[in-house]
Design a protein around this motif. Sequence first.
Motif, PDB file in Angstrom:
ATOM      1  N   PRO A 229     108.337  67.881 -39.634  1.00 22.98           N
ATOM      2  CA  PRO A 229     108.432  67.870 -38.166  1.00 22.98           C
ATOM      3  C   PRO A 229     107.172  67.307 -37.534  1.00 22.98           C
ATOM      4  O   PRO A 229     106.053  67.568 -37.986  1.00 22.98           O
ATOM      5  N   SER A 230     107.348  66.524 -36.490  1.00 21.35           N
ATOM      6  CA  SER A 230     106.194  65.897 -35.830  1.00 21.35           C
ATOM      7  C   SER A 230     105.279  66.951 -35.238  1.00 21.35           C
ATOM      8  O   SER A 230     105.661  68.111 -35.062  1.00 21.35           O
ATOM      9  N   ILE A 231     104.070  66.519 -34.928  1.00 26.85           N
ATOM     10  CA  ILE A 231     103.099  67.444 -34.338  1.00 26.85           C
ATOM     11  C   ILE A 231     103.627  67.993 -33.020  1.00 26.85           C
ATOM     12  O   ILE A 231     103.502  69.190 -32.727  1.00 26.85           O
ATOM     13  N   ARG A 232     104.273  67.122 -32.223  1.00 19.92           N
ATOM     14  CA  ARG A 232     104.812  67.583 -30.942  1.00 19.92           C
ATOM     15  C   ARG A 232     105.912  68.625 -31.152  1.00 19.92           C
ATOM     16  O   ARG A 232     105.928  69.675 -30.494  1.00 19.92           O
ATOM     17  N   VAL A 233     106.830  68.361 -32.092  1.00 16.06           N
ATOM     18  CA  VAL A 233     107.918  69.304 -32.349  1.00 16.06           C
ATOM     19  C   VAL A 233     107.373  70.643 -32.850  1.00 16.06           C
ATOM     20  O   VAL A 233     107.802  71.717 -32.413  1.00 16.06           O
ATOM     21  N   MET A 234     106.421  70.579 -33.782  1.00 11.33           N
ATOM     22  CA  MET A 234     105.855  71.811 -34.329  1.00 11.33           C
ATOM     23  C   MET A 234     105.103  72.587 -33.252  1.00 11.33           C
ATOM     24  O   MET A 234     105.158  73.827 -33.202  1.00 11.33           O
ATOM     25  N   THR A 235     104.436  71.875 -32.358  1.00 14.91           N
ATOM     26  CA  THR A 235     103.731  72.527 -31.259  1.00 14.91           C
ATOM     27  C   THR A 235     104.693  73.300 -30.370  1.00 14.91           C
ATOM     28  O   THR A 235     104.456  74.458 -30.008  1.00 14.91           O
ATOM     29  N   GLU A 236     105.803  72.673 -30.025  1.00 12.71           N
ATOM     30  CA  GLU A 236     106.790  73.303 -29.151  1.00 12.71           C
ATOM     31  C   GLU A 236     107.518  74.441 -29.868  1.00 12.71           C
ATOM     32  O   GLU A 236     107.798  75.487 -29.270  1.00 12.71           O
ATOM     33  N   THR A 237     107.826  74.250 -31.148  1.00 15.39           N
ATOM     34  CA  THR A 237     108.577  75.262 -31.893  1.00 15.39           C
ATOM     35  C   THR A 237     107.777  76.545 -32.071  1.00 15.39           C
ATOM     36  O   THR A 237     108.303  77.657 -31.895  1.00 15.39           O
ATOM     37  N   LEU A 238     106.503  76.390 -32.412  1.00 12.50           N
ATOM     38  CA  LEU A 238     105.683  77.565 -32.713  1.00 12.50           C
ATOM     39  C   LEU A 238     104.870  78.065 -31.531  1.00 12.50           C
ATOM     40  O   LEU A 238     104.258  79.124 -31.606  1.00 12.50           O
TER      41      LEU A 238
ATOM     42  N   LYS B 164      98.322  71.595 -29.826  1.00 15.44           N
ATOM     43  CA  LYS B 164      98.411  70.397 -30.662  1.00 15.44           C
ATOM     44  C   LYS B 164      97.283  70.372 -31.682  1.00 15.44           C
ATOM     45  O   LYS B 164      97.489  70.008 -32.857  1.00 15.44           O
ATOM     46  N   SER B 165      96.085  70.765 -31.282  1.00 16.09           N
ATOM     47  CA  SER B 165      94.944  70.741 -32.201  1.00 16.09           C
ATOM     48  C   SER B 165      95.147  71.701 -33.368  1.00 16.09           C
ATOM     49  O   SER B 165      94.710  71.431 -34.495  1.00 16.09           O
ATOM     50  N   THR B 166      95.840  72.828 -33.122  1.00 21.29           N
ATOM     51  CA  THR B 166      96.133  73.781 -34.196  1.00 21.29           C
ATOM     52  C   THR B 166      97.027  73.151 -35.254  1.00 21.29           C
ATOM     53  O   THR B 166      96.785  73.261 -36.456  1.00 21.29           O
ATOM     54  N   VAL B 167      98.079  72.446 -34.792  1.00 22.25           N
ATOM     55  CA  VAL B 167      99.005  71.808 -35.727  1.00 22.25           C
ATOM     56  C   VAL B 167      98.314  70.669 -36.475  1.00 22.25           C
ATOM     57  O   VAL B 167      98.501  70.498 -37.686  1.00 22.25           O
ATOM     58  N   VAL B 168      97.503  69.903 -35.771  1.00 21.38           N
ATOM     59  CA  VAL B 168      96.795  68.794 -36.412  1.00 21.38           C
ATOM     60  C   VAL B 168      95.910  69.323 -37.542  1.00 21.38           C
ATOM     61  O   VAL B 168      95.915  68.779 -38.659  1.00 21.38           O
ATOM     62  N   GLU B 169      95.159  70.386 -37.264  1.00 20.25           N
ATOM     63  CA  GLU B 169      94.288  70.936 -38.303  1.00 20.25           C
ATOM     64  C   GLU B 169      95.101  71.486 -39.470  1.00 20.25           C
ATOM     65  O   GLU B 169      94.738  71.305 -40.631  1.00 20.25           O
TER      66      GLU B 169
ATOM     67  N   TYR C  18      98.062  70.471 -40.492  1.00 21.98           N
ATOM     68  CA  TYR C  18      98.584  69.352 -41.269  1.00 21.98           C
ATOM     69  C   TYR C  18      97.484  68.705 -42.113  1.00 21.98           C
ATOM     70  O   TYR C  18      97.714  68.318 -43.262  1.00 21.98           O
ATOM     71  N   GLU C  19      96.284  68.583 -41.551  1.00 24.91           N
ATOM     72  CA  GLU C  19      95.194  67.981 -42.303  1.00 24.91           C
ATOM     73  C   GLU C  19      94.851  68.830 -43.537  1.00 24.91           C
ATOM     74  O   GLU C  19      94.579  68.305 -44.623  1.00 24.91           O
ATOM     75  N   ARG C  20      94.894  70.141 -43.387  1.00 27.26           N
ATOM     76  CA  ARG C  20      94.613  71.006 -44.528  1.00 27.26           C
ATOM     77  C   ARG C  20      95.711  70.889 -45.588  1.00 27.26           C
ATOM     78  O   ARG C  20      95.432  70.905 -46.794  1.00 27.26           O
ATOM     79  N   LEU C  21      96.960  70.785 -45.147  1.00 25.06           N
ATOM     80  CA  LEU C  21      98.063  70.648 -46.097  1.00 25.06           C
ATOM     81  C   LEU C  21      97.996  69.313 -46.833  1.00 25.06           C
ATOM     82  O   LEU C  21      98.366  69.217 -48.012  1.00 25.06           O
ATOM     83  N   VAL C  22      97.516  68.262 -46.134  1.00 26.80           N
ATOM     84  CA  VAL C  22      97.301  66.971 -46.806  1.00 26.80           C
ATOM     85  C   VAL C  22      96.227  67.133 -47.885  1.00 26.80           C
ATOM     86  O   VAL C  22      96.373  66.631 -49.004  1.00 26.80           O
ATOM     87  N   ALA C  23      95.157  67.845 -47.545  1.00 28.09           N
ATOM     88  CA  ALA C  23      94.077  68.062 -48.506  1.00 28.09           C
ATOM     89  C   ALA C  23      94.555  68.845 -49.725  1.00 28.09           C
ATOM     90  O   ALA C  23      94.075  68.654 -50.846  1.00 28.09           O
ATOM     91  N   GLU C  24      95.522  69.747 -49.514  1.00 30.15           N
ATOM     92  CA  GLU C  24      96.085  70.536 -50.616  1.00 30.15           C
ATOM     93  C   GLU C  24      97.041  69.721 -51.472  1.00 30.15           C
ATOM     94  O   GLU C  24      97.367  70.117 -52.591  1.00 30.15           O
ATOM     95  N   GLY C  25      97.556  68.611 -50.913  1.00 22.65           N
ATOM     96  CA  GLY C  25      98.542  67.820 -51.629  1.00 22.65           C
ATOM     97  C   GLY C  25      99.965  68.244 -51.361  1.00 22.65           C
ATOM     98  O   GLY C  25     100.903  67.737 -51.995  1.00 22.65           O
ATOM     99  N   ALA C  26     100.154  69.172 -50.410  1.00 21.18           N
ATOM    100  CA  ALA C  26     101.512  69.628 -50.103  1.00 21.18           C
ATOM    101  C   ALA C  26     102.278  68.574 -49.306  1.00 21.18           C
ATOM    102  O   ALA C  26     103.502  68.431 -49.459  1.00 21.18           O
ATOM    103  N   ILE C  27     101.567  67.853 -48.429  1.00 19.72           N
ATOM    104  CA  ILE C  27     102.192  66.779 -47.655  1.00 19.72           C
ATOM    105  C   ILE C  27     101.293  65.546 -47.713  1.00 19.72           C
ATOM    106  O   ILE C  27     100.128  65.646 -48.112  1.00 19.72           O
ATOM    107  N   VAL C  28     101.854  64.389 -47.328  1.00 22.29           N
ATOM    108  CA  VAL C  28     101.072  63.150 -47.291  1.00 22.29           C
ATOM    109  C   VAL C  28     101.199  62.527 -45.908  1.00 22.29           C
ATOM    110  O   VAL C  28     102.220  62.698 -45.226  1.00 22.29           O
ATOM    111  N   ALA C  29     100.144  61.849 -45.475  1.00 21.45           N
ATOM    112  CA  ALA C  29     100.148  61.167 -44.177  1.00 21.45           C
ATOM    113  C   ALA C  29     100.415  59.679 -44.398  1.00 21.45           C
ATOM    114  O   ALA C  29      99.803  59.056 -45.272  1.00 21.45           O
ATOM    115  N   ARG C  30     101.342  59.110 -43.623  1.00 19.94           N
ATOM    116  CA  ARG C  30     101.616  57.671 -43.669  1.00 19.94           C
ATOM    117  C   ARG C  30     101.318  57.086 -42.298  1.00 19.94           C
ATOM    118  O   ARG C  30     101.944  57.496 -41.300  1.00 19.94           O
TER     119      ARG C  30
END
Length: 485
Positions: free
Chosen positions: A42-51, A55-60, A62-74
């Motif tokens: 889900p996009s940052i905007r969607v996750m922001t609205e859902t939870l 926006k900065s909370t979701v961005v951080e 996602y960045e941590r999950l990228v660092a863990e290898g759970a997700i990738v950024a394209r």
Amino acid sequence: MTEAGPHSPLDETAPRTRVELVMDALRERIAGRSLMPGARVPSIRVMTETLGVSKSTVVEAYERLVAEGAIVARRGSGFFVSGHAPPLALADLGPSLDREVDPLWLTRQSLEAGQTMLKPGCGWLPASWLPEEGMRRALRAVARDPHAPLAEYATPPGLPALRQQLAWRLAQHGVDAPAEQIILTDGGTHALDLVCRFLLEPGDTVLIDDPCYFNFQALLRAHRARIVSVPYTPSGPDLASFERVLIEHRPRLYVTNSAIHNPTGATLAPAVAHRLLKLAGEHDLLIVEDDIFADFEDEAAPRLAAFDGLARVVSIGSFSKTLSAAVRCGFIAARADWIEPLIDLKLATSFGNSQLAASVVHRLLLDGTYRRHLEALRAKLADAMGETIRRLTQAGLEVWTRPKAGIFVWASLPASLDAAQVARHALADNVVLAPGNVFSASHSATAFLRFNVSQCNRPKGYEVLQRAMDRAQRAPAREAALEQP
């Protein structure tokens, strides 16, 4: 104004940051396969609205999950689930009901329990009972001190100033141990491991109480020791059995708690201590006195190390139970001619102990935080002890002895119920209990449970205990009915 709205899925009462909660929410969807490998997150905007977070909370998150290898950024496309998702771990979805009830069963269940689970069977205080703010102040003070050794190894025996403090504290319990006879370790288990490495060879016989702290058994097995046990009474080990075991098995070492016994909460009687030491001298028995519960006492109980003068008794201690399990700081007090070889073993196996942890503990001792914490804690535990015993008695359990101090109550179930069965039923209801045979080398504590009074202040725990007892009571009847032709 908070980030999460009144209908947010995030639990604001949970002791986690919003970033961590966003990460958990996404991890659960990935683990549950609602988001498959390669799927767009889900996009940052969607996750922001859902939870209902920023926006900065979701961005951080996602960045941590990228660092863990759970997700990738394209770039230009968003975030996607990694192509190689970790295997679905069913054990992560609930408690391990099928694990064998052995000496490490309780450790695994307590440490792996989720944050919503109750743990009246665990061996530590709730975080809310510990001086967390004082710990933060001490950490900040150590960090600001230009002379604090933040980047260096500790001296081989450990921080001199803390060892001097420990010498004074041991003296309050009648143990004469100058700073030169004290070695710092990374907790009580590290201390016991070093002593076992020093005193034991594979195949040596070691005597333990029955029941006793379950990790004594696990650690001794790791050292390939042969274990024998002696029944424990409300005043100490049964002396007739103790003498018989010394004659028949000639153990090298006796490992025990004496001031506040784990799991029973009993206190060693002076007469038993004197006779025990006389037998030890006659049979050349060495003793390790695990004294990690010493600071729970208002008045010092008899210590084998005090009566013996550290001639054949080694005293070990720790701040893990009273201060913080995260700040690993323990110690060994032993006879003078054992100190150098113990230090050599420490250097060979761990190269030292945490200098930062020792500095934090020393500061807490000096500024009065630890003393004030203990004064309040003892009063709180005394109230919890009385209430827990009252509730357990109402539930039909029989308390083995009323402890003078500490956190443990040892109680037997009614109607000869099997504590392991009761514990498994409770675990299915998200409550961790401590079945007696975890502590018993002879498996003679089938009907007993150990309760931690600091973890017994929730009505749900007693409700689950009662349901678990009822289920265990009905189980034999159901089995008998199934066997009917």
